[in-house]
Design a protein around this motif. Structure first.
Motif, PDB file in Angstrom:
ATOM      1  N   ASN A 175      14.501 -31.477  -6.919  1.00 55.97           N
ATOM      2  CA  ASN A 175      14.328 -32.918  -6.717  1.00 55.97           C
ATOM      3  C   ASN A 175      13.871 -33.527  -8.043  1.00 55.97           C
ATOM      4  OD1 ASN A 175      11.516 -32.348  -6.944  1.00 55.97           O
ATOM      5  ND2 ASN A 175      11.386 -31.988  -4.741  1.00 55.97           N
ATOM      6  N   THR A 176      13.561 -34.797  -8.032  1.00 56.55           N
ATOM      7  CA  THR A 176      13.208 -35.498  -9.268  1.00 56.55           C
ATOM      8  C   THR A 176      11.893 -34.995  -9.866  1.00 56.55           C
ATOM      9  OG1 THR A 176      14.395 -37.425  -8.437  1.00 56.55           O
ATOM     10  CG2 THR A 176      12.945 -37.789 -10.311  1.00 56.55           C
ATOM     11  N   VAL A 177      10.924 -34.685  -9.019  1.00 52.63           N
ATOM     12  CA  VAL A 177       9.669 -34.116  -9.518  1.00 52.63           C
ATOM     13  C   VAL A 177       9.961 -32.773 -10.183  1.00 52.63           C
ATOM     14  CG1 VAL A 177       7.405 -33.223  -8.838  1.00 52.63           C
ATOM     15  CG2 VAL A 177       8.260 -35.332  -7.817  1.00 52.63           C
ATOM     16  N   GLY A 178      10.830 -31.980  -9.577  1.00 49.17           N
ATOM     17  CA  GLY A 178      11.230 -30.705 -10.165  1.00 49.17           C
ATOM     18  C   GLY A 178      11.985 -30.889 -11.472  1.00 49.17           C
ATOM     19  N   ASN A 179      12.826 -31.923 -11.548  1.00 45.29           N
ATOM     20  CA  ASN A 179      13.522 -32.232 -12.810  1.00 45.29           C
ATOM     21  C   ASN A 179      12.514 -32.490 -13.924  1.00 45.29           C
ATOM     22  OD1 ASN A 179      15.942 -34.152 -11.014  1.00 45.29           O
ATOM     23  ND2 ASN A 179      16.362 -32.205 -12.005  1.00 45.29           N
ATOM     24  N   ALA A 180      11.473 -33.237 -13.600  1.00 45.75           N
ATOM     25  CA  ALA A 180      10.457 -33.570 -14.602  1.00 45.75           C
ATOM     26  C   ALA A 180       9.736 -32.308 -15.075  1.00 45.75           C
ATOM     27  CB  ALA A 180       9.463 -34.580 -14.037  1.00 45.75           C
ATOM     28  N   TYR A 181       9.379 -31.444 -14.158  1.00 49.23           N
ATOM     29  CA  TYR A 181       8.693 -30.206 -14.525  1.00 49.23           C
ATOM     30  C   TYR A 181       9.601 -29.312 -15.366  1.00 49.23           C
ATOM     31  CZ  TYR A 181       6.399 -25.688 -14.099  1.00 49.23           C
ATOM     32  OH  TYR A 181       5.820 -24.477 -14.381  1.00 49.23           O
ATOM     33  N   GLU A 182      10.837 -29.148 -14.901  1.00 49.96           N
ATOM     34  CA  GLU A 182      11.794 -28.309 -15.622  1.00 49.96           C
ATOM     35  C   GLU A 182      12.053 -28.857 -17.026  1.00 49.96           C
ATOM     36  OE1 GLU A 182      15.475 -26.074 -13.916  1.00 49.96           O
ATOM     37  OE2 GLU A 182      16.031 -28.193 -14.164  1.00 49.96           O
ATOM     38  N   THR A 183      12.183 -30.166 -17.127  1.00 53.58           N
ATOM     39  CA  THR A 183      12.419 -30.808 -18.421  1.00 53.58           C
ATOM     40  C   THR A 183      11.230 -30.623 -19.352  1.00 53.58           C
ATOM     41  OG1 THR A 183      13.904 -32.440 -17.418  1.00 53.58           O
ATOM     42  CG2 THR A 183      12.945 -33.011 -19.551  1.00 53.58           C
ATOM     43  N   SER A 184      10.027 -30.703 -18.809  1.00 58.96           N
ATOM     44  CA  SER A 184       8.839 -30.534 -19.660  1.00 58.96           C
ATOM     45  C   SER A 184       8.772 -29.117 -20.229  1.00 58.96           C
ATOM     46  CB  SER A 184       7.556 -30.872 -18.890  1.00 58.96           C
ATOM     47  OG  SER A 184       7.255 -29.891 -17.923  1.00 58.96           O
ATOM     48  N   LEU A 185       9.104 -28.117 -19.424  1.00 62.73           N
ATOM     49  CA  LEU A 185       9.119 -26.736 -19.920  1.00 62.73           C
ATOM     50  C   LEU A 185      10.153 -26.574 -21.032  1.00 62.73           C
ATOM     51  CD1 LEU A 185       8.907 -24.727 -16.565  1.00 62.73           C
ATOM     52  CD2 LEU A 185       7.052 -25.203 -18.186  1.00 62.73           C
TER      53      LEU A 185
END
Length: 193
Positions: free
Chosen positions: A106-116
């Motif tokens: 989801n979008t929250v997961g996109n943000a986390y994945e992108t930050s890594l």
């Protein structure tokens, strides 16, 4: 009891009017997305969803807007080769410069994945590619995860969502109101952090 009910109805009416006004402003803002001034950034991130997002992101990579590209939220069944063929890119480009993120759901997961991903490549700026209606919420979530990284929005028109006469289409109204509610929730959560 009647006075309490009347007061409650008044509050519901006022909140409803505020929601409708904010929703109409939201739709107007995303209906006319500002064309992004494409500047050179460290990396390009595509939040998966529609083919238009993929095409725009790979075009930006080919134009040299960023040195690497992350496709965030790729389904585990999609292989690099399948994606490469679907978007018509070369194997050399895929091998040198494209990362497939499979963590996000989801979008929250996109943000986390992108930050890594951004941290692993030491990027200080990212070009974010997603549908115009999804961009406001995406930026809120991405900024929560990466407050020190410059995010440049690159909104694209959605393949399956026409905003012209949106009030006449139950499907568009449903999608847009749902996205608006998620956006408001993201804003509230970001303020509470």
């Amino acid at each position: 009891m009647a006075a309490y009910l009347k007061a409650m109805l008044g509050i519901v009416f006022i909140l409803g009017c505020i929601w409708i006004g904010a929703f109409i402003t939201f739709v107007q803002d995303i209906d006319r997305p500002e064309p992004a001034n494409v500047e050179k950034v460290g990396g390009i991130v595509i939040l998966t969803g529609t083919p238009a997002r993929l095409v725009a992101g790979f075009d930006l990579l080919n134009e040299g807007a960023g040195s690497r590209l992350l496709v965030s939220g790729v389904n585990s069944k999609v292989t690099r080769e399948t994606l490469r063929q679907a978007i018509g890119q070369s194997s050399s480009l895929m091998d040198c410069c494209v990362d497939l993120g499979r963590l996000a759901r989801n979008t929250v997961g996109n943000a986390y994945e992108t930050s890594l991903w951004a941290k692993s490549h030491d990027f200080q700026s990212l070009l974010i590619v997603t549908s115009a209606y999804h961009m406001p919420r995406s930026l809120v979530e991405l900024r929560r995860q990466m407050p020190d990284i410059k995010l440049v929005a690159y909104p694209v028109a959605s393949d399956g969502l026409t905003l012209q006469n949106w009030w006449k289409s139950p499907h568009t109204l449903f999608v847009m109101s749902g996205e608006f509610n998620k956006y408001v929730f993201s804003l509230v959560r970001a303020r509470l952090d």
